[in-house]
Design an enzyme around this catalytic site. Structure first.
Site, short mmCIF file in Angstrom:
data_model
loop_
_atom_site.label_atom_id
_atom_site.label_comp_id
_atom_site.label_asym_id
_atom_site.label_seq_id
_atom_site.Cartn_x
_atom_site.Cartn_y
_atom_site.Cartn_z
N THR A 1 -1.20 -1.63 -7.27
CA THR A 1 -1.83 -1.92 -5.88
C THR A 1 -3.38 -1.55 -6.16
OG1 THR A 1 -1.34 0.21 -4.85
CG2 THR A 1 -0.05 -1.81 -4.35
N ASP A 2 -4.32 -2.23 -5.22
CA ASP A 2 -5.78 -1.97 -5.54
C ASP A 2 -6.37 -0.78 -4.55
OD1 ASP A 2 -5.97 -3.97 -7.11
OD2 ASP A 2 -6.28 -5.52 -5.75
N LYS A 3 -7.47 -0.59 -4.63
CA LYS A 3 -7.99 0.42 -3.66
C LYS A 3 -7.73 0.12 -2.23
CE LYS A 3 -12.78 2.05 -2.59
NZ LYS A 3 -14.11 1.90 -2.80
#
Length: 249
Positions: free
Chosen positions: A104-106
């Site tokens: 997952t991203d930031k």
């Protein structure tokens, strides 16, 4: 290793898989004996799949990234403190066969993430105890482990993952066809309020200036009156002195 089995293809495939899993677990035990010191030889590692969720706010993503705060960093630290990963193996995912089901991203959160790794103290169905110990060392209200299960030595959370589901949450108003117009009117009202505020400040500033000028004039007038009174008093004193001298003469 060659095994002859007089059976149908499905039975052959099942038997081959079982033999392969037994060999992989034997290899894991052999690796444990080589890597672990003598006093820790009894702590065999068993591969588990850990189910957990997290609030991604404040993190730079799921996957470990040098110099960044990530979910995997805090998760591995909790597992080490719980006794699931040896301190000597901390920081090297290859040593424990670590795999993640997804990234997952930031700032992105997850409610069904999975990682697989070789865990110590996970024998004899001891995974529940390990999960509780891990939760005790995880950041509160940030990451939580839901459970864990024993898996085969060749299991990979990445390779055996058959689906990944992502949900995006957006404000409902963005789907309103009137939203652009509403946003424009809201911006116009905001600008009007700002203009009115600036005008009010200017008016208040002008009133303050006028008030200050009036106060100054009043103060100047009072000062002039005081000077006149003082001058008159001095004149009266001088006249009285002159009259007194004349009487003496």
């Amino acid at each position: 290793r060659t095994t002859t089995v007089e059976d149908d293809d499905e039975t052959k495939a099942t038997h081959t898989t079982t033999v392969q899993e037994e060999e992989e677990e034997a290899d894991d035990d052999f690796d444990d004996q080589k890597q672990q010191p003598s006093n820790a030889s009894k702590k065999k590692k068993r591969k588990i799949a850990l189910f957990f969720g997290y609030n991604g706010d404040g993190y730079q993503g799921m996957q470990r990234n040098p110099g960044a705060k990530t979910i995997e960093d805090d998760l591995e630290k909790a597992i080490v403190n719980a006794g699931g990963i040896a301190t000597s193996n901390a920081g090297d995912f290859n040593k424990v066969h670590w795999n993640r089901a997804a990234r997952t991203d930031k700032g992105v959160s997850a409610v069904g993430q999975v990682v697989s790794f070789k865990c110590m103290n996970a024998d004899d169905g001891n995974t529940e105890t390990m999960v509780r110990a891990i939760n005790e060392h995880l950041p509160r209200n940030k990451i939580v482990a839901f459970g864990a299960t024993r898996v085969t030595g060749g299991f990979s959370a990445k390779n055996q993952c058959d689906r990944r589901k992502y949900e995006y949450v957006v404000p409902v108003r963005t789907f309103d066809v009137r939203f652009p117009g509403k946003r424009k009117r809201r911006a116009e009202r905001k600008n009007e309020n700002e203009d009115c505020g600036e005008k009010k400040i200017d008016d208040e500033g002008a009133e303050d200036t006028a008030h200050a000028d009036a106060t100054k004039d009043r103060d100047d007038g009072t000062e002039e009156e005081k000077q006149k009174e003082n001058s008159s008093a001095r004149d009266d004193d001088e006249e009285e002195e002159e009259e007194g001298e004349e009487e003496k003469n």
